[in-house]
Write a protein that holds these residues in place. Structure first.
Motif, PDB file in Angstrom:
ATOM      1  N   GLN A  89     111.624 -38.972 -73.936  1.00  0.00           N
ATOM      2  CA  GLN A  89     110.540 -39.429 -73.056  1.00  0.00           C
ATOM      3  C   GLN A  89     110.616 -40.947 -72.917  1.00  0.00           C
ATOM      4  O   GLN A  89     109.810 -41.700 -73.464  1.00  0.00           O
ATOM      5  CB  GLN A  89     109.194 -38.984 -73.600  1.00  0.00           C
ATOM      6  N   THR A  90     111.589 -41.399 -72.149  1.00  0.00           N
ATOM      7  CA  THR A  90     111.895 -42.820 -72.076  1.00  0.00           C
ATOM      8  C   THR A  90     110.764 -43.633 -71.456  1.00  0.00           C
ATOM      9  O   THR A  90     110.478 -44.744 -71.914  1.00  0.00           O
ATOM     10  CB  THR A  90     113.188 -43.033 -71.267  1.00  0.00           C
ATOM     11  N   SER A  91     110.118 -43.121 -70.434  1.00  0.00           N
ATOM     12  CA  SER A  91     109.075 -43.901 -69.768  1.00  0.00           C
ATOM     13  C   SER A  91     107.886 -44.156 -70.698  1.00  0.00           C
ATOM     14  O   SER A  91     107.341 -45.266 -70.724  1.00  0.00           O
ATOM     15  CB  SER A  91     108.613 -43.211 -68.487  1.00  0.00           C
ATOM     16  N   ILE A  92     107.496 -43.170 -71.464  1.00  0.00           N
ATOM     17  CA  ILE A  92     106.409 -43.356 -72.432  1.00  0.00           C
ATOM     18  C   ILE A  92     106.852 -44.312 -73.541  1.00  0.00           C
ATOM     19  O   ILE A  92     106.069 -45.145 -74.000  1.00  0.00           O
ATOM     20  CB  ILE A  92     105.959 -42.011 -73.027  1.00  0.00           C
ATOM     21  N   ALA A  93     108.111 -44.228 -73.947  1.00  0.00           N
ATOM     22  CA  ALA A  93     108.626 -45.118 -74.984  1.00  0.00           C
ATOM     23  C   ALA A  93     108.599 -46.566 -74.507  1.00  0.00           C
ATOM     24  O   ALA A  93     108.240 -47.465 -75.271  1.00  0.00           O
ATOM     25  CB  ALA A  93     110.044 -44.720 -75.368  1.00  0.00           C
ATOM     26  N   ILE A  94     108.952 -46.791 -73.257  1.00  0.00           N
ATOM     27  CA  ILE A  94     108.915 -48.151 -72.710  1.00  0.00           C
ATOM     28  C   ILE A  94     107.479 -48.665 -72.669  1.00  0.00           C
ATOM     29  O   ILE A  94     107.208 -49.811 -73.029  1.00  0.00           O
ATOM     30  CB  ILE A  94     109.569 -48.186 -71.316  1.00  0.00           C
ATOM     31  N   LEU A  95     106.554 -47.818 -72.238  1.00  0.00           N
ATOM     32  CA  LEU A  95     105.145 -48.206 -72.199  1.00  0.00           C
ATOM     33  C   LEU A  95     104.639 -48.585 -73.585  1.00  0.00           C
ATOM     34  O   LEU A  95     103.986 -49.620 -73.760  1.00  0.00           O
ATOM     35  CB  LEU A  95     104.304 -47.065 -71.625  1.00  0.00           C
ATOM     36  N   LEU A  96     104.931 -47.779 -74.579  1.00  0.00           N
ATOM     37  CA  LEU A  96     104.481 -48.076 -75.945  1.00  0.00           C
ATOM     38  C   LEU A  96     105.149 -49.326 -76.495  1.00  0.00           C
ATOM     39  O   LEU A  96     104.512 -50.111 -77.218  1.00  0.00           O
ATOM     40  CB  LEU A  96     104.758 -46.874 -76.854  1.00  0.00           C
ATOM     41  N   ALA A  97     106.414 -49.548 -76.156  1.00  0.00           N
ATOM     42  CA  ALA A  97     107.105 -50.751 -76.616  1.00  0.00           C
ATOM     43  C   ALA A  97     106.501 -52.002 -75.981  1.00  0.00           C
ATOM     44  O   ALA A  97     106.369 -53.038 -76.647  1.00  0.00           O
ATOM     45  CB  ALA A  97     108.591 -50.654 -76.294  1.00  0.00           C
ATOM     46  N   VAL A  98     106.103 -51.913 -74.724  1.00  0.00           N
ATOM     47  CA  VAL A  98     105.463 -53.063 -74.064  1.00  0.00           C
ATOM     48  C   VAL A  98     104.110 -53.355 -74.692  1.00  0.00           C
ATOM     49  O   VAL A  98     103.767 -54.518 -74.939  1.00  0.00           O
ATOM     50  CB  VAL A  98     105.326 -52.797 -72.544  1.00  0.00           C
ATOM     51  N   ILE A  99     103.349 -52.319 -74.996  1.00  0.00           N
ATOM     52  CA  ILE A  99     102.053 -52.522 -75.655  1.00  0.00           C
ATOM     53  C   ILE A  99     102.241 -53.118 -77.048  1.00  0.00           C
ATOM     54  O   ILE A  99     101.484 -53.994 -77.471  1.00  0.00           O
ATOM     55  CB  ILE A  99     101.253 -51.209 -75.697  1.00  0.00           C
ATOM     56  N   ALA A 100     103.267 -52.681 -77.769  1.00  0.00           N
ATOM     57  CA  ALA A 100     103.551 -53.255 -79.091  1.00  0.00           C
ATOM     58  C   ALA A 100     103.928 -54.724 -78.954  1.00  0.00           C
ATOM     59  O   ALA A 100     103.496 -55.558 -79.763  1.00  0.00           O
ATOM     60  CB  ALA A 100     104.674 -52.477 -79.766  1.00  0.00           C
ATOM     61  N   ALA A 101     104.712 -55.062 -77.931  1.00  0.00           N
ATOM     62  CA  ALA A 101     105.086 -56.463 -77.715  1.00  0.00           C
ATOM     63  C   ALA A 101     103.861 -57.302 -77.362  1.00  0.00           C
ATOM     64  O   ALA A 101     103.749 -58.466 -77.795  1.00  0.00           O
ATOM     65  CB  ALA A 101     106.137 -56.554 -76.612  1.00  0.00           C
ATOM     66  N   LEU A 102     102.933 -56.745 -76.613  1.00  0.00           N
ATOM     67  CA  LEU A 102     101.702 -57.474 -76.298  1.00  0.00           C
ATOM     68  C   LEU A 102     100.851 -57.694 -77.544  1.00  0.00           C
ATOM     69  O   LEU A 102     100.194 -58.735 -77.680  1.00  0.00           O
ATOM     70  CB  LEU A 102     100.907 -56.724 -75.228  1.00  0.00           C
ATOM     71  N   ASN A 103     100.855 -56.741 -78.467  1.00  0.00           N
ATOM     72  CA  ASN A 103     100.148 -56.944 -79.737  1.00  0.00           C
ATOM     73  C   ASN A 103     100.772 -58.074 -80.531  1.00  0.00           C
ATOM     74  O   ASN A 103     100.071 -58.876 -81.152  1.00  0.00           O
ATOM     75  CB  ASN A 103     100.146 -55.659 -80.560  1.00  0.00           C
ATOM     76  N   LEU A 104     102.103 -58.144 -80.532  1.00  0.00           N
ATOM     77  CA  LEU A 104     102.769 -59.247 -81.224  1.00  0.00           C
ATOM     78  C   LEU A 104     102.478 -60.577 -80.541  1.00  0.00           C
ATOM     79  O   LEU A 104     102.320 -61.612 -81.210  1.00  0.00           O
ATOM     80  CB  LEU A 104     104.275 -58.994 -81.297  1.00  0.00           C
ATOM     81  N   LEU A 105     102.404 -60.578 -79.223  1.00  0.00           N
ATOM     82  CA  LEU A 105     102.060 -61.794 -78.493  1.00  0.00           C
ATOM     83  C   LEU A 105     100.647 -62.243 -78.818  1.00  0.00           C
ATOM     84  O   LEU A 105     100.403 -63.437 -79.032  1.00  0.00           O
ATOM     85  CB  LEU A 105     102.212 -61.561 -76.991  1.00  0.00           C
ATOM     86  N   SER A 106      99.713 -61.316 -78.893  1.00  0.00           N
ATOM     87  CA  SER A 106      98.342 -61.692 -79.248  1.00  0.00           C
ATOM     88  C   SER A 106      98.273 -62.217 -80.679  1.00  0.00           C
ATOM     89  O   SER A 106      97.494 -63.139 -80.963  1.00  0.00           O
ATOM     90  CB  SER A 106      97.392 -60.523 -79.060  1.00  0.00           C
ATOM     91  N   PHE A 107      99.096 -61.670 -81.581  1.00  0.00           N
ATOM     92  CA  PHE A 107      99.158 -62.202 -82.943  1.00  0.00           C
ATOM     93  C   PHE A 107      99.631 -63.654 -82.926  1.00  0.00           C
ATOM     94  O   PHE A 107      99.048 -64.516 -83.596  1.00  0.00           O
ATOM     95  CB  PHE A 107     100.100 -61.358 -83.801  1.00  0.00           C
ATOM     96  N   ALA A 108     100.672 -63.943 -82.150  1.00  0.00           N
ATOM     97  CA  ALA A 108     101.200 -65.307 -82.084  1.00  0.00           C
ATOM     98  C   ALA A 108     100.176 -66.265 -81.475  1.00  0.00           C
ATOM     99  O   ALA A 108     100.027 -67.403 -81.940  1.00  0.00           O
ATOM    100  CB  ALA A 108     102.492 -65.324 -81.280  1.00  0.00           C
ATOM    101  N   ILE A 109      99.449 -65.821 -80.471  1.00  0.00           N
ATOM    102  CA  ILE A 109      98.435 -66.671 -79.848  1.00  0.00           C
ATOM    103  C   ILE A 109      97.295 -66.944 -80.824  1.00  0.00           C
ATOM    104  O   ILE A 109      96.822 -68.091 -80.942  1.00  0.00           O
ATOM    105  CB  ILE A 109      97.921 -66.017 -78.553  1.00  0.00           C
ATOM    106  N   LYS A 110      96.847 -65.919 -81.541  1.00  0.00           N
ATOM    107  CA  LYS A 110      95.783 -66.114 -82.528  1.00  0.00           C
ATOM    108  C   LYS A 110      96.230 -67.049 -83.647  1.00  0.00           C
ATOM    109  O   LYS A 110      95.447 -67.871 -84.118  1.00  0.00           O
ATOM    110  CB  LYS A 110      95.356 -64.773 -83.111  1.00  0.00           C
TER     111      LYS A 110
END
Length: 62
Positions: free
Chosen positions: A30-51
């Motif tokens: 299920q590649t499309s769902i995997a890409i979506l979840l990976a993007v959300i995980a990357a956004l969580n890491l970005l929010s960690f860096a911003i905080k």
């Protein structure tokens, strides 16, 4: 518990969990769902860096 589980540690925890779920979805084909979840995980890491950056600016070393 509040001292060990703040919003920054929650961001890291959710990014790891979402990365694991993304890998499982990718392994199931299920590649499309995997890409979506990976993007959300990357956004969580970005929010960690911003905080972290905001904390460094508001609480400089003394």
């Amino acid at each position: 518990m509040g001292k060990y589980f703040n919003s920054k540690s929650a961001d890291i925890l959710f990014a790891v969990l979402l990365g694991w779920f993304a890998w499982n979805r990718y392994a199931d084909g299920q590649t499309s769902i995997a890409i979506l979840l990976a993007v959300i995980a990357a956004l969580n890491l970005l929010s960690f860096a911003i905080k972290l950056n905001i904390d460094r600016k508001t609480n400089p070393k003394q």
